[in-house]
Design a protein around this motif. Sequence first.
Motif, PDB file in Angstrom:
ATOM      1  N   SER A  59       0.771  -1.049   0.044  1.00  0.00           N
ATOM      2  CA  SER A  59      -0.051  -0.073  -0.045  1.00  0.00           C
ATOM      3  C   SER A  59       0.922   1.200  -0.092  1.00  0.00           C
ATOM      4  O   SER A  59       0.555   2.258  -0.660  1.00  0.00           O
ATOM      5  CB  SER A  59      -1.030  -0.002   1.182  1.00  0.00           C
ATOM      6  N   ASP A  60       1.853   1.315   0.855  1.00  0.00           N
ATOM      7  CA  ASP A  60       2.865   2.354   0.781  1.00  0.00           C
ATOM      8  C   ASP A  60       3.394   2.838  -0.503  1.00  0.00           C
ATOM      9  O   ASP A  60       3.782   3.801  -0.807  1.00  0.00           O
ATOM     10  CB  ASP A  60       3.928   2.142   1.810  1.00  0.00           C
ATOM     11  N   HIS A  61       3.679   1.370  -1.243  1.00  0.00           N
ATOM     12  CA  HIS A  61       4.248   1.728  -2.615  1.00  0.00           C
ATOM     13  C   HIS A  61       3.256   1.828  -3.719  1.00  0.00           C
ATOM     14  O   HIS A  61       3.678   1.983  -4.926  1.00  0.00           O
ATOM     15  CB  HIS A  61       5.199   0.836  -2.894  1.00  0.00           C
ATOM     16  N   GLY A  67      -4.307   8.593  -4.865  1.00  0.00           N
ATOM     17  CA  GLY A  67      -3.613   8.297  -3.568  1.00  0.00           C
ATOM     18  C   GLY A  67      -3.100   6.640  -3.529  1.00  0.00           C
ATOM     19  O   GLY A  67      -3.789   5.821  -4.116  1.00  0.00           O
ATOM     20  N   PRO A  68      -2.434   6.331  -2.216  1.00  0.00           N
ATOM     21  CA  PRO A  68      -2.228   4.542  -2.475  1.00  0.00           C
ATOM     22  C   PRO A  68      -3.109   4.157  -1.658  1.00  0.00           C
ATOM     23  O   PRO A  68      -3.098   2.547  -1.616  1.00  0.00           O
ATOM     24  CB  PRO A  68      -0.871   4.784  -1.583  1.00  0.00           C
ATOM     25  N   ARG A  69      -4.047   4.669  -0.817  1.00  0.00           N
ATOM     26  CA  ARG A  69      -4.868   3.847  -0.028  1.00  0.00           C
ATOM     27  C   ARG A  69      -6.351   3.139  -0.688  1.00  0.00           C
ATOM     28  O   ARG A  69      -6.636   2.195  -0.496  1.00  0.00           O
ATOM     29  CB  ARG A  69      -5.253   4.549   1.382  1.00  0.00           C
ATOM     30  N   ILE A  70      -6.893   4.520  -1.333  1.00  0.00           N
ATOM     31  CA  ILE A  70      -8.324   4.141  -1.951  1.00  0.00           C
ATOM     32  C   ILE A  70      -8.288   2.981  -2.753  1.00  0.00           C
ATOM     33  O   ILE A  70      -9.379   2.199  -2.830  1.00  0.00           O
ATOM     34  CB  ILE A  70      -8.792   5.369  -2.535  1.00  0.00           C
ATOM     35  N   PRO A  71      -7.410   2.729  -3.581  1.00  0.00           N
ATOM     36  CA  PRO A  71      -7.412   1.601  -4.729  1.00  0.00           C
ATOM     37  C   PRO A  71      -7.444   0.388  -3.916  1.00  0.00           C
ATOM     38  O   PRO A  71      -8.102  -0.725  -4.381  1.00  0.00           O
ATOM     39  CB  PRO A  71      -6.205   1.737  -5.634  1.00  0.00           C
ATOM     40  N   PRO A 119      -5.202   0.005   4.780  1.00  0.00           N
ATOM     41  CA  PRO A 119      -4.977   1.442   4.238  1.00  0.00           C
ATOM     42  C   PRO A 119      -5.989   2.466   4.713  1.00  0.00           C
ATOM     43  O   PRO A 119      -5.555   3.593   4.826  1.00  0.00           O
ATOM     44  CB  PRO A 119      -5.492   1.113   2.879  1.00  0.00           C
ATOM     45  N   PHE A 120      -7.199   1.818   5.242  1.00  0.00           N
ATOM     46  CA  PHE A 120      -7.961   2.885   5.804  1.00  0.00           C
ATOM     47  C   PHE A 120      -7.617   3.557   7.051  1.00  0.00           C
ATOM     48  O   PHE A 120      -7.836   4.867   7.151  1.00  0.00           O
ATOM     49  CB  PHE A 120      -9.390   2.083   6.127  1.00  0.00           C
ATOM     50  N   ALA A 121      -6.943   2.822   7.879  1.00  0.00           N
ATOM     51  CA  ALA A 121      -6.436   3.082   9.222  1.00  0.00           C
ATOM     52  C   ALA A 121      -5.469   4.150   9.004  1.00  0.00           C
ATOM     53  O   ALA A 121      -5.371   5.130   9.636  1.00  0.00           O
ATOM     54  CB  ALA A 121      -6.122   1.948   9.995  1.00  0.00           C
ATOM     55  N   ALA A 122      -4.674   3.948   7.916  1.00  0.00           N
ATOM     56  CA  ALA A 122      -3.628   4.970   7.644  1.00  0.00           C
ATOM     57  C   ALA A 122      -3.949   6.217   7.173  1.00  0.00           C
ATOM     58  O   ALA A 122      -3.151   7.231   7.326  1.00  0.00           O
ATOM     59  CB  ALA A 122      -2.555   4.433   6.523  1.00  0.00           C
ATOM     60  N   LEU A 123      -5.315   6.338   6.754  1.00  0.00           N
ATOM     61  CA  LEU A 123      -5.840   7.733   6.267  1.00  0.00           C
ATOM     62  C   LEU A 123      -5.985   9.013   7.160  1.00  0.00           C
ATOM     63  O   LEU A 123      -5.929   9.893   6.860  1.00  0.00           O
ATOM     64  CB  LEU A 123      -6.996   7.254   5.406  1.00  0.00           C
ATOM     65  N   ALA A 124      -6.248   8.367   8.512  1.00  0.00           N
ATOM     66  CA  ALA A 124      -6.305   9.341   9.434  1.00  0.00           C
ATOM     67  C   ALA A 124      -5.238   9.964   9.650  1.00  0.00           C
ATOM     68  O   ALA A 124      -5.446  11.444  10.067  1.00  0.00           O
ATOM     69  CB  ALA A 124      -6.748   8.593  10.952  1.00  0.00           C
ATOM     70  N   THR A 125      -3.987   9.741   9.665  1.00  0.00           N
ATOM     71  CA  THR A 125      -2.963  10.418   9.684  1.00  0.00           C
ATOM     72  C   THR A 125      -2.353  11.249   8.312  1.00  0.00           C
ATOM     73  O   THR A 125      -1.906  12.123   8.544  1.00  0.00           O
ATOM     74  CB  THR A 125      -1.514   9.333  10.118  1.00  0.00           C
ATOM     75  N   LYS A 198       1.554  11.907   1.132  1.00  0.00           N
ATOM     76  CA  LYS A 198       1.902  10.523   0.561  1.00  0.00           C
ATOM     77  C   LYS A 198       2.918   9.935   1.826  1.00  0.00           C
ATOM     78  O   LYS A 198       3.474  10.528   2.728  1.00  0.00           O
ATOM     79  CB  LYS A 198       2.776  10.765  -0.562  1.00  0.00           C
ATOM     80  N   PRO A 199       3.010   8.731   1.873  1.00  0.00           N
ATOM     81  CA  PRO A 199       3.666   7.919   2.789  1.00  0.00           C
ATOM     82  C   PRO A 199       5.184   8.254   2.769  1.00  0.00           C
ATOM     83  O   PRO A 199       5.589   8.243   1.618  1.00  0.00           O
ATOM     84  CB  PRO A 199       3.360   6.422   2.622  1.00  0.00           C
ATOM     85  N   ILE A 200       6.089   8.294   4.026  1.00  0.00           N
ATOM     86  CA  ILE A 200       7.395   8.389   3.891  1.00  0.00           C
ATOM     87  C   ILE A 200       7.797   6.988   3.936  1.00  0.00           C
ATOM     88  O   ILE A 200       7.586   6.216   4.915  1.00  0.00           O
ATOM     89  CB  ILE A 200       8.011   9.129   4.831  1.00  0.00           C
ATOM     90  N   ILE A 201       8.562   6.470   2.946  1.00  0.00           N
ATOM     91  CA  ILE A 201       8.992   5.086   2.846  1.00  0.00           C
ATOM     92  C   ILE A 201      10.196   5.030   3.922  1.00  0.00           C
ATOM     93  O   ILE A 201      11.298   5.351   3.437  1.00  0.00           O
ATOM     94  CB  ILE A 201       9.222   4.648   1.456  1.00  0.00           C
ATOM     95  N   THR A 202      10.073   4.411   5.091  1.00  0.00           N
ATOM     96  CA  THR A 202      11.023   3.910   5.779  1.00  0.00           C
ATOM     97  C   THR A 202      11.048   2.677   6.507  1.00  0.00           C
ATOM     98  O   THR A 202       9.915   2.082   6.479  1.00  0.00           O
ATOM     99  CB  THR A 202      11.054   4.905   7.219  1.00  0.00           C
TER     100      THR A 202
END
Length: 452
Positions: A59-61, A67-71, A119-125, A198-202
């Motif tokens: 999802s991050d990639h 965006g990366p989450r909705i798809p 992915p849904f949970a990540a959207l709040a942030t 957008k997510p920071i890839i770490t």
Amino acid sequence: MLSYGLGDAGTGLAATQLGFYLFTFFTSTAGLPAFMAGSLLMVIKVWDAINDPLIGWLSDHTKSKWGPRIPWMIGAAVPLGLSLAAIWWVPPGNTFEKTSYYIFITVILMTAYTSVNLPFAALATEITEDTSIRTRLNAARFTGSILAGLTGLVVAASLLSSGNNGYVQMGRITGLIATCATLISCWGLSPFAKKARKPIITSEPIKFQFQRIYNNKKFLKIIGLYLLLWCGLQLMQTVSLIYLEQVMRVPTEISKWIPVPFQLSALVGLQFWSLYSNKNGRIKALFKGSFIWITACLIAMILPPISSGVDFQSLLILDNSQSWKMVMLLITILCLGFGASTAYLIPWSLLPDAIDADPDKPAGIYTAWMVLIQKIGIGISVQLLGLLLSLSGYRSSNDCVDLVNCMEQSDTAITTIRICMGLIPTLLVVLGLLIMKNWSNHNNRPYQINNL
């Protein structure tokens, strides 16, 4: 807010129904041995734990105009609904063929579940940097999840008196609700998701994560508490319908509704312990809530059963001993939900202390490990239940509508069910309290917890 609240509705509904009804479905309708039913539920949670980091990384990639989450949510909405419906169908064939089918369906179901939920949970942030808006989003999420779970329990209680066909109908209805709720959420969130951060890839190697966790003594205490409380809570939830119908001999038309007041009392408990924690401290809330939980567990273990042959109408008239037995049982169930709600609230409210104790404060890593431990705890508890029931001689059945009358269990099996409902959760909660007994005094000060 409404769109975000709907995003957790489908997965919240699925989690509630699977937690309360799936073990009973496997043993009383699909005819699977108790040990096999427990193993299947453990497979669900193990696969759910394994696919979290994989789907999170993918999802991050992901790159798209939404965006990366909705798809991911859109792509998993229909498989989530279909697999949620399919898991309540009993295929023809022997035990091996049925087990193979359920393994296949559970892998699809939990993959779709994670593909929506994570992915849904990540959207709040990512949608906003405003702390107050994030709090409101999470409040909407919890509310949507709890209301959807209650909806799932009401649907189940209304349909399951018709046996195998009732499970199929329940699966179709809840599968449709889960799919529609997820798609409507995607439609409402997509304009915001396009503009989201957008997510920071770490990443951190697993070896260093283990070292970080081992060196954080506060986190080890919290994670031990969380594992023990969730093992106890999940064991109670999974065995509850068997306990109600085969031990307490509650008529089927009543027993299927009892998870509803349990959920409602847990919801009230969340609000109460949140306020109590803000005023008196989290550790005091943990100990007082756990005392109520332990007391209710011990009472549940020794409550006398309702006499055989007592019908629903007779229990509504409070002029006989059987009705008062039912009243005592309902009070005990309400106390169980009210006390056990501390298992949801307190460990998560203590987590920021552990994160603050780490100089790097990697909240994502600690949160991921909390979720992983929760799933491992659930897997262990349901496997333990299946093993204990199998050793006690618990008998499974095919298409048993009324567990009160269609299956007589041995005294050993009845005692084992009582122990799983009362004694084992009590011991697990006590062990959790012992872990937290020496929690440093400065951590016992009042700590602000946002109301859910």
